[in-house]
Design an enzyme around this catalytic site. Sequence first.
Site, mmCIF file in Angstrom:
data_model
loop_
_atom_site.group_PDB
_atom_site.id
_atom_site.type_symbol
_atom_site.label_atom_id
_atom_site.label_comp_id
_atom_site.label_asym_id
_atom_site.label_seq_id
_atom_site.Cartn_x
_atom_site.Cartn_y
_atom_site.Cartn_z
ATOM 1 N N THR A 123 0.832 -1.214 0.000
ATOM 2 C CA THR A 123 0.000 0.000 0.000
ATOM 3 C C THR A 123 0.864 1.261 0.000
ATOM 4 O O THR A 123 1.976 1.254 0.529
ATOM 5 C CB THR A 123 -0.865 -0.056 1.280
ATOM 6 O OG1 THR A 123 -1.768 -1.147 1.152
ATOM 7 C CG2 THR A 123 -1.625 1.223 1.528
ATOM 8 N N GLY A 153 -10.930 -2.871 2.495
ATOM 9 C CA GLY A 153 -9.980 -2.782 3.597
ATOM 10 C C GLY A 153 -10.132 -1.473 4.357
ATOM 11 O O GLY A 153 -11.134 -0.769 4.255
#
Length: 203
Positions: A123, A153
């Site tokens: 990420t 998420g």
Amino acid sequence: MNSTQHPVIAVHGGAWAIPDTVAEASVTGVKLAVKEGFRILQQGGTAVDAVVAAVSLMEDNPVFDAGIGSVLNSAGEVEMDAVVMDGQTLKAGGGMCPEHSTPCAVGSSGHGEGQDINSGCDTVGAVALDSAGNTAFATSTGGITAKRPGRVGDSPIIGAGGYADSQVGAVSSTGHGEAIIRTCLAHHIISLMNAGKHQDYGQ
Ligand SMILES: NC(=O)C[C@H](N)C(=O)O
């Protein structure tokens, strides 16, 4: 924070284990992103402009698990999460955006193209403080490899994937999304920062 504030930007390319084979490329990608974001801040750009530019650059870099490098879910598809938040207004934009390779930019004002590379390692995110004293954050991810289709998420959830409040600071999260959501991690950190700030004022 005031109008003579020196601008600041911090960028991350994820906190999970980065394979040795892409470690150097990951650091290079983070450096390019932080330079671009800082260039924008030095030219008087807003914190939102800076974090969007920094994160969009990393979304265009296949070394990261975001944008064109997003990992695949268990159905072999890409499903990305991204968000941008303005610490001055507390407004935010983003969400799940499977068909765009630059979801962070889509979350603010830009657009993207279909992704074709899926090798990312983690990420990405950025926080910034602009010369007007305002903060912003952006976080963008392809999520977790082989995740259940439809899983969302922490990244696009305000208070989990990040938080920005110009009175306090800004946070961009990375790590296990389910745990981050349960603890409202980003807002928890902002609250601790706020408590620390008031403690400083009292001394
Ligand atoms: N690497 C990550 O940061 C993954 C992301 N937080 C998610 O759970 O979707």
